[in-house]
Design an enzyme around this catalytic site. Structure first.
Site, PDB file in Angstrom:
ATOM      1  N   ARG A 103       0.878  -1.181   0.000  1.00  0.00           N
ATOM      2  CA  ARG A 103       0.000   0.000   0.000  1.00  0.00           C
ATOM      3  C   ARG A 103       0.910   1.225   0.000  1.00  0.00           C
ATOM      4  NH1 ARG A 103      -5.272   1.506   3.575  1.00  0.00           N
ATOM      5  NH2 ARG A 103      -6.120   0.130   1.977  1.00  0.00           N
ATOM      6  N   HIS A 130      -7.547   0.820  -6.246  1.00  0.00           N
ATOM      7  CA  HIS A 130      -7.707  -0.049  -5.071  1.00  0.00           C
ATOM      8  C   HIS A 130      -8.380  -1.345  -5.529  1.00  0.00           C
ATOM      9  CE1 HIS A 130      -7.795  -1.307  -1.057  1.00  0.00           C
ATOM     10  NE2 HIS A 130      -8.612  -0.433  -0.509  1.00  0.00           N
ATOM     11  N   GLN A 133     -10.148  -3.862  -2.968  1.00  0.00           N
ATOM     12  CA  GLN A 133     -11.428  -3.392  -2.434  1.00  0.00           C
ATOM     13  C   GLN A 133     -12.545  -3.688  -3.427  1.00  0.00           C
ATOM     14  OE1 GLN A 133     -12.254  -1.747   0.653  1.00  0.00           O
ATOM     15  NE2 GLN A 133     -14.279  -2.292  -0.109  1.00  0.00           N
ATOM     16  N   ASP A 221     -17.238   7.253  -1.091  1.00  0.00           N
ATOM     17  CA  ASP A 221     -15.939   7.189  -0.423  1.00  0.00           C
ATOM     18  C   ASP A 221     -15.645   8.588   0.116  1.00  0.00           C
ATOM     19  OD1 ASP A 221     -13.357   6.454   0.395  1.00  0.00           O
ATOM     20  OD2 ASP A 221     -12.493   6.587  -1.625  1.00  0.00           O
ATOM     21  N   CYS A 261     -16.416   1.754   1.026  1.00  0.00           N
ATOM     22  CA  CYS A 261     -15.178   0.990   1.260  1.00  0.00           C
ATOM     23  C   CYS A 261     -14.711   1.130   2.702  1.00  0.00           C
ATOM     24  CB  CYS A 261     -14.100   1.433   0.285  1.00  0.00           C
ATOM     25  SG  CYS A 261     -13.762   3.196   0.327  1.00  0.00           S
ATOM     26  N   ARG A 289     -13.701  -8.440   2.274  1.00  0.00           N
ATOM     27  CA  ARG A 289     -12.280  -8.168   2.027  1.00  0.00           C
ATOM     28  C   ARG A 289     -11.464  -9.420   2.378  1.00  0.00           C
ATOM     29  NH1 ARG A 289     -10.071  -3.117   1.836  1.00  0.00           N
ATOM     30  NH2 ARG A 289      -8.270  -4.291   1.068  1.00  0.00           N
TER      31      ARG A 289
HETATM   32  N1  NVA Z   1      -9.928   6.898  -1.272  1.00  0.00           N
HETATM   33  C1  NVA Z   1      -9.555   6.419   0.040  1.00  0.00           C
HETATM   34  C2  NVA Z   1      -9.829   4.958   0.160  1.00  0.00           C
HETATM   35  C3  NVA Z   1      -9.537   4.368   1.505  1.00  0.00           C
HETATM   36  C4  NVA Z   1      -9.805   2.899   1.564  1.00  0.00           C
HETATM   37  C5  NVA Z   1      -8.091   6.733   0.304  1.00  0.00           C
HETATM   38  O1  NVA Z   1      -7.277   6.540  -0.618  1.00  0.00           O
HETATM   39  O2  NVA Z   1      -7.752   7.174   1.390  1.00  0.00           O
HETATM   40  N1   CP Z   2     -11.186   0.022   2.675  1.00  0.00           N
HETATM   41  C1   CP Z   2      -9.903  -0.077   3.083  1.00  0.00           C
HETATM   42  O1   CP Z   2      -8.989  -0.329   2.287  1.00  0.00           O
HETATM   43  O2   CP Z   2      -9.732   0.096   4.412  1.00  0.00           O
HETATM   44  P1   CP Z   2      -8.351   0.309   5.166  1.00  0.00           P
HETATM   45  O3   CP Z   2      -7.813   1.638   4.732  1.00  0.00           O
HETATM   46  O4   CP Z   2      -8.709   0.272   6.610  1.00  0.00           O
HETATM   47  O5   CP Z   2      -7.398  -0.792   4.775  1.00  0.00           O
END
Ligand code: NVA
Ligand code: CP
Length: 307
Positions: A103, A130, A133, A221, A261, A289
């Site tokens: 990540r 993502h 997800q 989101d 998400c 997930r």
């Molecule tokens: N768009 C959000 C998704 C988190 C799962 C982010 O990138 O922070």
């Molecule tokens: N939806 C998601 O990816 O959650 P986290 O940021 O908690 O991993």
């Protein structure tokens, strides 16, 4: 040749459905209490350069349930945070482990990691996409609606990593998708170009109610993603209308489900009332997930030869 999961653009619709079918089978085994140690002895390295709850816990729990082991590497306490080149991290982890989940911010970093790694690389979120997800999202939608083909999903909010992956996942699985976002916050141009290959299936508009019309799934989101914290106050003004609320629900199909998400900000992208009315669907999505990530690990890591 090793397989990676870097972005849904790299997968065919059939490959996405194979992951969903595998996830359904792994979920059924788990619910029936049937052991499934298909990755016994294998190790997943997990690199986190951004925060996480669901992604970390689903991969870490998932690999244990598959009989393997996980190692958590944060940029704060590994050499990654001290600028060790990703090319070197890839080659070192390939000598120890059987898969890498990452990540991070730039999609290019994930692509370079995969290029230099001799073991599968899984994208656990970048600024661009993502994919993990959206696999869980599609699994959840199929569970609740018993099909994907022909359904319409409406995404309300920022044209961000979630919007990018939802567009690709939905279109490749035969769904329609409408994005409601401000004109200056549209999805990535590469994704917009991809969507043009699906005339009549894709819409991107600032008109939330038009996008929500007859939708089977409403999705949202956060207004400011990880890394955009400093823009939050400005975004709060720009996105103020981009909320799933009773009016948006009323425009959708009467049986429309809601997906998020997570983490959710009640009173911003979704009202507390809509969130709680659809909490079962949203937490099914969170649970999935685990099953979806196990399917990805199983399919990518099962054939990695032992050192
Ligand atoms: N768009 C959000 C998704 C988190 C799962 C982010 O990138 O922070
Ligand atoms: N939806 C998601 O990816 O959650 P986290 O940021 O908690 O991993």
């Amino acid at each position: 040749m090793k397989k990676d999961l870097l972005k849904l653009l790299d997968l065919s619709g059939e490959e996405i459905l194979e992951i969903l079918d595998t996830a359904d089978q792994l979920k059924a085994m788990k619910k029936a209490g049937i052991q499934h140690p298909f990755l016994a002895g294998k190790t997943l390295a997990m690199i986190f350069e951004k925060n996480s709850t669901r992604t970390r816990v689903s991969f870490e729990t998932g690999i244990y349930q598959l009989g393997g082991n996980a190692i958590y590497l944060s940029d704060k306490d590994s050499q990654i945070g001290r600028n060790e080149p990703v090319e070197d991290t890839a080659r070192v982890l390939s000598r120890f482990c059987d898969g890498i989940m990452i990540r991070t911010f730039a999609q290019e970093e994930v692509e370079t990691l995969a290029q230099y790694a001799s073991i599968p690389v899984i994208n656990g979120l970048t600024d661009f996409c993502h994919p993990c997800q959206v696999l869980a999202d599609l699994m959840t939608i199929r569970e609740h609606k018993h099909k994907l083909e022909g359904l319409k999903l409406c995404y309300v909010g920022d044209g961000n990593n979630m919007a990018n992956s939802l567009i690709v996942g939905c279109l490749k699985c035969g769904m329609k998708i409408a994005i409601a976002c401000p004109a200056d916050y549209q999805p990535d141009p590469e994704i917009m170009a991809f969507a043009q290959q699906y005339p009549g299936q894709f819409q991107c508009t600032p008109d939330i109610l038009a996008a929500a019309q007859d939708a089977d799934v409403l999705y949202t989101d956060v207004w400011a993603s990880m890394g955009q914290e400093e823009e939050f106050h400005q975004r709060k003004v720009i996105f103020a209308r981009y909320q799933i609320n009773d009016a948006v629900m009323a425009a959708a199909h009467p049986d429309a489900m809601v997906q998020h998400c997570l983490p959710a900000h009640r009173g911003e992208e979704i009202t507390a009332e809509v969130f709680e009315a659809h909490a079962d669907e949203i937490f099914d999505e969170a649970e999935n997930r685990l099953h979806a990530q196990k399917a990805v690990m199983y399919l990518l890591m099962k054939d990695v030869p032992s050192l």
